[in-house]
Structure formats: structure tokens, C-alpha cells
Design a protein around this motif. Structure first.
Motif, PDB file in Angstrom:
ATOM      1  N   LYS A   1       3.077   0.836 -16.013  1.00 42.24           N
ATOM      2  CA  LYS A   1       2.031   0.739 -17.018  1.00 42.24           C
ATOM      3  C   LYS A   1       1.059   1.914 -16.920  1.00 42.24           C
ATOM      4  N   LEU A   2       0.727   2.306 -15.681  1.00 40.76           N
ATOM      5  CA  LEU A   2      -0.195   3.426 -15.504  1.00 40.76           C
ATOM      6  C   LEU A   2       0.463   4.736 -15.961  1.00 40.76           C
ATOM      7  N   ASP A   3       1.757   4.866 -15.727  1.00 41.00           N
ATOM      8  CA  ASP A   3       2.507   6.032 -16.202  1.00 41.00           C
ATOM      9  C   ASP A   3       2.415   6.134 -17.733  1.00 41.00           C
TER      10      ASP A   3
ATOM     11  N   SER B   1       0.835  -1.201   0.000  1.00 38.53           N
ATOM     12  CA  SER B   1       0.000   0.000   0.000  1.00 38.53           C
ATOM     13  C   SER B   1       0.870   1.251   0.000  1.00 38.53           C
ATOM     14  N   ALA B   2       1.875   1.277   0.871  1.00 34.87           N
ATOM     15  CA  ALA B   2       2.779   2.430   0.938  1.00 34.87           C
ATOM     16  C   ALA B   2       3.523   2.611  -0.381  1.00 34.87           C
TER      17      ALA B   2
ATOM     18  N   GLY C   1       4.060   5.818  -5.357  1.00 42.49           N
ATOM     19  CA  GLY C   1       4.121   5.857  -6.816  1.00 42.49           C
ATOM     20  C   GLY C   1       2.981   6.637  -7.431  1.00 42.49           C
ATOM     21  N   LEU C   2       1.768   6.474  -6.879  1.00 43.16           N
ATOM     22  CA  LEU C   2       0.615   7.206  -7.405  1.00 43.16           C
ATOM     23  C   LEU C   2       0.759   8.712  -7.142  1.00 43.16           C
ATOM     24  N   ALA C   3       1.315   9.065  -5.982  1.00 51.59           N
ATOM     25  CA  ALA C   3       1.524  10.482  -5.680  1.00 51.59           C
ATOM     26  C   ALA C   3       2.481  11.114  -6.691  1.00 51.59           C
TER      27      ALA C   3
ATOM     28  N   GLU D   1       5.375  -6.548  -9.033  1.00 46.26           N
ATOM     29  CA  GLU D   1       4.088  -6.361  -9.706  1.00 46.26           C
ATOM     30  C   GLU D   1       3.534  -4.962  -9.466  1.00 46.26           C
ATOM     31  N   CYS D   2       3.750  -4.408  -8.274  1.00 47.84           N
ATOM     32  CA  CYS D   2       3.325  -3.034  -8.000  1.00 47.84           C
ATOM     33  C   CYS D   2       4.136  -2.046  -8.837  1.00 47.84           C
ATOM     34  N   ASP D   3       5.447  -2.299  -8.952  1.00 46.49           N
ATOM     35  CA  ASP D   3       6.275  -1.450  -9.821  1.00 46.49           C
ATOM     36  C   ASP D   3       5.796  -1.526 -11.272  1.00 46.49           C
ATOM     37  N   GLU D   4       5.463  -2.742 -11.704  1.00 47.71           N
ATOM     38  CA  GLU D   4       4.973  -2.927 -13.070  1.00 47.71           C
ATOM     39  C   GLU D   4       3.673  -2.158 -13.291  1.00 47.71           C
TER      40      GLU D   4
END
Length: 394
Positions: free
Chosen positions: A386-388, A308-309, A314-316, A379-382
Motif C-alpha cells: 500500500k505504501l508503494d 521489524s526486520a 521493505g522500507l529500504a 499485514e506487513c507485506d500489505e
């Protein structure tokens, strides 16, 4: 003929479906008929808590299949008993009722709350819920749901449901009194926009519960089973609910709903007051026990909170990078990003899907992420990469 074409010919048109032909899932990934691999941050809308083809769930299902598929609730059902004992141990609640879905669990909570007061000679029926909440699509749970558009065209709804604005403590205080049956809310309002409950609202709910003796119904259908980083979401906030609904993740992919209740409520119930034919199906309960055992294992929830952190950080950064992304919301692995209304959230979802990332929406033009709870660092980095790329394409 494509899956989507056949779907339109045979299935009632109640969903807007993407033109993808999924044929297999493994861990945090889905594979389509073309062999393309998608990172699944939808997880069946928080249902696949442990991803696809989890070995513990598969083994539990196969073992129960060697015994029986179904016996009904006319007889004791040992898979039910084992799961109920586990849930009581983990949550501290006194009794468990099993059903098949989140809507049924919430319906049960509503009925049990009103029965509790009726058996004591009190005609308390008013249930206070919140604007933009989502509790299900049966008639009673639609009445509880604070989204009027979902009720349009279905005629008269059950009475005595009142909706107040989320986190508006003054509005809540005005509605709750000695005639109130229950305050009903999600520990994190997912469908309504990934909205977190405020500390002031928590304190107010606890105060009103004590002052007026009303019950508190906590909807943990999406936020429960470890998704917020605690086994039940309300544990993060210091709430003391009398009734809790669970579904989605607890079944690990099979239909399973749960009502947890305090003893004082169970004491007011008798055989025949409520029931279900399929509720507590042995195979679903075997899967549920496998889920509960894994989610409560040492270190499991530490990973949920660490991922979550990682995702929030990353989203921020993406919010800083792209002007149409406005705010990161949520807790645990139930996260959202507010998207500027000039960019429809479905455009972001489509762009992410083009990058082979599965995400979904929530009310208020919010992008929602619901990865499996055992998602990995890589997987979170991936997903963030991908979202970027998806945002860059917009």
C-alpha cells in the motif's frame, strides 16, 4: 451530518482531524461507516499495542466490571497490586506508582527526582533533557520537552530545565555536574523524528550518572511495553535508569500511566507527597495486566523483532525506488522514513490513506509507522504494498 461536522460544532479545535468515520476496529484493521477497511499502522499513537478488540484485554475488562469500577487510592486495590507485581518481576524495579497518562507519569518522575534530593538536604533542581524531545503537555513536562513552539502563548514555564542536542555528548558533559538533579530522555525519541540513541551517548549518560550521582529518568511512554523488541526500550542499550515512565501501550487502549522507581527513591517518599484520584483505576490495571502477560509470553517479542526486520527491509527497498524517500530510522515496531522536504510528509500520509493504510508523522518531515505489536507477516507485506502504491501516486 458527518462526524467531522459534528466534531467541529462540539469539540475544542485542538486537533487536525481526518474526515473518516470509524465505527469498528478488529485486530490490525479499522472499519469506517461506509464499510471500508483500513490497515491501522497508527495504533492509536502506539496505544493499541495488541490491536483492536484483543480477547485477553476484553475478558480482563469484563471480569473486573463484575467487581467494581473504582475505589480510589484510599484503599488497597488488588488489580493494581497484581499489575505492580508483574511489572516488578519483568523489569527488576522496586516500586510502582500508577497514574493516567504519559504526561502524568513524566510529571511524577520529575517530582520524585527533585524530592529525592530535597529529602537528603540537597537543592538539586536542574534537569537536562534534549532538543526535539517530547515528554507531555503539562507545565513541567512542556518545560522538559525540547520543542519551544509547543510552549508559545502559555506564559512562564517552570524553571531549571536545560535542553541539549540529541546524541551530542560534549554538550551533555558541559551541562551535567554535581548540581544536576537528573538527565531525562526517551529511549527512542519518537515524536522528535524517530531518533535512536547512540552508543556514545549511552556510555556518556552512564558515566555521568556514576560520576555526579544524578538520577536518570527514562521516558518509555511510546518506546516501552515491547515496542522496541524488548519489554522496556532502554534494555536494548545498556542504560541503568532510576525512574521510568510508561503509558500508551501498557493500558491496551485504556488510560494508564506508570512510574517505575528504585528503592532509594521510594524510601524518600511519604503519604501525601504525590497522588491522583483516578490513577491505577482497577479496570485500566486489569487491562494492563492482560497486556503485560501477552507481551512477555514466550515468543511474543521474537515476532516484534522479526516483523521489524521485515518492515525495515521493505522500507529500504522503497527508499531505493523513490528519490523523495531518504532514510529508514527506528527500532522494533517504532519505525520512520525521512521524506525530502520538497514533499510534505502529510502528502505521503494522505496518499497512504487513499490506499487504506493509516500512518502518521514525526518531527523533521518523517513518516512514522506504529503497527500493533502482534501484526502478522501478511499485514506487513500489505502495508508495504500500500505504501508503494501511495508513493507511486506522488
Amino acid at each position: 451530518m458527518s462526524f467531522l461536522t459534528e466534531d467541529k460544532e462540539n469539540i475544542a479545535p485542538l486537533y487536525g482531524k481526518a474526515d473518516i468515520e470509524f465505527v469498528k476496529g478488529e485486530g490490525s484493521y479499522l472499519f469506517d461507516s461506509k464499510g471500508d477497511k483500513y490497515l491501522d499502522f497508527v495504533a492509536g499513537i502506539a496505544v493499541n499495542a495488541l490491536g483492536h478488540q484483543n480477547l485477553g484485554i476484553k475478558n480482563a475488562i469484563m471480569e473486573q466490571l463484575e467487581h467494581f469500577n473504582h475505589v480510589s487510592n484510599l484503599y488497597p486495590n488488588y488489580p493494581q497490586i497484581k499489575l505492580a507485581k508483574k511489572l516488578r518481576q519483568v523489569t527488576g524495579f522496586d516500586k510502582v506508582f500508577f497514574c493516567n497518562s504519559g504526561a502524568e507519569a513524566n510529571e511524577g518522575c520529575i517530582k520524585f527526582a527533585r524530592k529525592f534530593f530535597s529529602k537528603q538536604g540537597e537543592n538539586r533542581q536542574k534537569i537536562v533533557t534534549f532538543v526535539n524531545s517530547f515528554h507531555g503537555r503539562t507545565y513541567a513536562t512542556l518545560s522538559a520537552t525540547g520543542q519551544p513552539a509547543l510552549r508559545e502563548g502559555f506564559g512562564d514555564m517552570p524553571l531549571h530545565f536545560v535542553h541539549v542536542k540529541w546524541n551530542d555528548v560534549e554538550a551533555l558533559k558541559k551541562e551535567v555536574d554535581g548540581e544536576t538533579c537528573a538527565i531525562m530522555f526517551e529511549s527512542l525519541a519518537a515524536e522528535g523524528g524517530v531518533m535512536t540513541i547512540s552508543a556514545e551517548m549511552v556510555a556518556t549518560v552512564n558515566e555521568l550518572q556514576q560520576k555526579f550521582g544524578c538520577l536518570v529518568i527514562n521516558d518509555e511512554v511510546q518506546a516501552g511495553t515491547g515496542r522496541l523488541g524488548t519489554f522496556l526500550g532502554f534494555e536494548k542499550y545498556g542504560l541503568q535508569p532510576d525512574l521510568v515512565s510508561m503509558a500508551k501501550g501498557i493500558g491496551g487502549g485504556l488510560p494508564l500511566g506508570v512510574v517505575l522507581m528504585r528503592q532509594k527513591i521510594a524510601d524518600q517518599l511519604k503519604a501525601g507527597d504525590h497522588g491522583t484520584t483516578f490513577g491505577g483505576n482497577p479496570i485500566a490495571c486489569a487491562a494492563g495486566l492482560a497486556v503485560a502477560n501477552q507481551v512477555t509470553a514466550n515468543g511474543f517479542l521474537d515476532n516484534v523483532n522479526a516483523r521489524s526486520a521485515q518492515l525495515k527491509t521493505g522500507l529500504a527497498k522503497l527508499v531505493e525506488k523513490y528519490s523523495f524517500l531518504k532514510e529508514v530510522r527506528g527500532e522494533g515496531l517504532l519505525l520512520g522514513v525521512v521524506v525530502d522536504e520538497k514533499v510534505p510528509v502529510n502528502q505521503v500520509i494522505d496518499a497512504a490513506r487513499a490506499q487504506k493504510l493509516m500512518v502518521l508523522s514525526a518531527k523533521g518531515n518523517v513518516l512514522r509507522l506504529l503497527p500493533p505489536l502482534n501484526v502478522s507477516i501478511s499485514e506487513c507485506d500489505e502495508a508495504l504494498t500500500k505504501l508503494d502504491k501511495a508513493c507511486a501516486s506522488i
